[in-house]
Design a protein around this motif. Structure first.
Motif, PDB file in Angstrom:
ATOM      1  N   LYS A  83       0.855  -1.474   0.026  1.00  0.00           N
ATOM      2  CA  LYS A  83       0.147  -0.118  -0.140  1.00  0.00           C
ATOM      3  C   LYS A  83       0.758   1.316  -0.161  1.00  0.00           C
ATOM      4  CE  LYS A  83      -4.101  -2.020   0.975  1.00  0.00           C
ATOM      5  NZ  LYS A  83      -4.938  -2.350   0.070  1.00  0.00           N
ATOM      6  N   ASP A 141       6.094   1.523   1.612  1.00  0.00           N
ATOM      7  CA  ASP A 141       4.963   0.727   1.612  1.00  0.00           C
ATOM      8  C   ASP A 141       4.284   0.995   3.188  1.00  0.00           C
ATOM      9  OD1 ASP A 141       3.027  -1.268   2.159  1.00  0.00           O
ATOM     10  OD2 ASP A 141       4.448  -3.056   2.123  1.00  0.00           O
ATOM     11  N   GLY A 149       1.474  -0.066   4.499  1.00  0.00           N
ATOM     12  CA  GLY A 149       0.721  -1.487   5.031  1.00  0.00           C
ATOM     13  C   GLY A 149      -0.540  -0.833   5.712  1.00  0.00           C
ATOM     14  N   GLU A 150      -0.875  -1.534   6.731  1.00  0.00           N
ATOM     15  CA  GLU A 150      -2.118  -1.021   7.398  1.00  0.00           C
ATOM     16  C   GLU A 150      -2.157   0.333   8.067  1.00  0.00           C
ATOM     17  OE1 GLU A 150      -4.535  -2.880   6.749  1.00  0.00           O
ATOM     18  OE2 GLU A 150      -3.437  -4.233   5.688  1.00  0.00           O
ATOM     19  N   LYS A 151      -1.132   1.047   8.125  1.00  0.00           N
ATOM     20  CA  LYS A 151      -0.730   2.234   8.770  1.00  0.00           C
ATOM     21  C   LYS A 151      -1.230   3.409   7.857  1.00  0.00           C
ATOM     22  CE  LYS A 151       2.854   0.372  11.470  1.00  0.00           C
ATOM     23  NZ  LYS A 151       4.382   0.598  11.488  1.00  0.00           N
ATOM     24  N   GLU A 196      -3.994   4.611   6.723  1.00  0.00           N
ATOM     25  CA  GLU A 196      -5.240   5.616   7.215  1.00  0.00           C
ATOM     26  C   GLU A 196      -4.764   6.772   8.341  1.00  0.00           C
ATOM     27  OE1 GLU A 196      -7.904   6.207   5.582  1.00  0.00           O
ATOM     28  OE2 GLU A 196      -7.566   4.777   4.076  1.00  0.00           O
ATOM     29  N   ASP A 198      -3.363   0.534  -3.967  1.00  0.00           N
ATOM     30  CA  ASP A 198      -2.546  -0.574  -4.012  1.00  0.00           C
ATOM     31  C   ASP A 198      -1.356  -0.488  -4.944  1.00  0.00           C
ATOM     32  OD1 ASP A 198      -4.242  -2.140  -2.347  1.00  0.00           O
ATOM     33  OD2 ASP A 198      -5.739  -2.371  -4.009  1.00  0.00           O
TER      34      ASP A 198
END
Length: 98
Positions: free
Chosen positions: A2, A31, A33-35, A37, A56
């Protein structure tokens, strides 16, 4: 993978989150990742970028490659003339757009 992309508030340039700041070059992107936002919340509040969003991407030997054609075009620069890309002296600068 991401990535974060947006537009620089001062210049309007497309920018990519590097992990510690913003760059005009997608190969500098980190990248998130999930961080993603959480970083967006912080960066939007700091008013350094406008319209930032998570995309993506995939890892390539040349660096990150946005998954969607819209973001690949944003990464490259104008599509009408190769000499106007972000790296006009690089003969492969636009080879992965489509």
């Amino acid at each position: 993978m991401k990535l974060l992309t947006g537009n620089d508030l001062a210049t309007g340039d497309v920018t990519w989150w590097t992990g510690s700041g913003w760059s005009r070059h997608v190969e500098d992107a980190a990248d998130v990742g999930e961080k993603g936002e959480a970083i967006l919340q912080t960066e939007s509040g700091a008013q350094r970028v406008n319209g930032a969003y998570v995309i993506d991407a995939e890892t390539t030997p040349d660096g990150p490659r946005p998954a969607h054609i819209k973001d690949r075009i944003r990464a490259l620069g104008p599509t009408v003339r190769p000499d106007l890309t972000l790296k006009p002296s690089d003969p492969n600068a636009g080879s992965w757009v489509i």
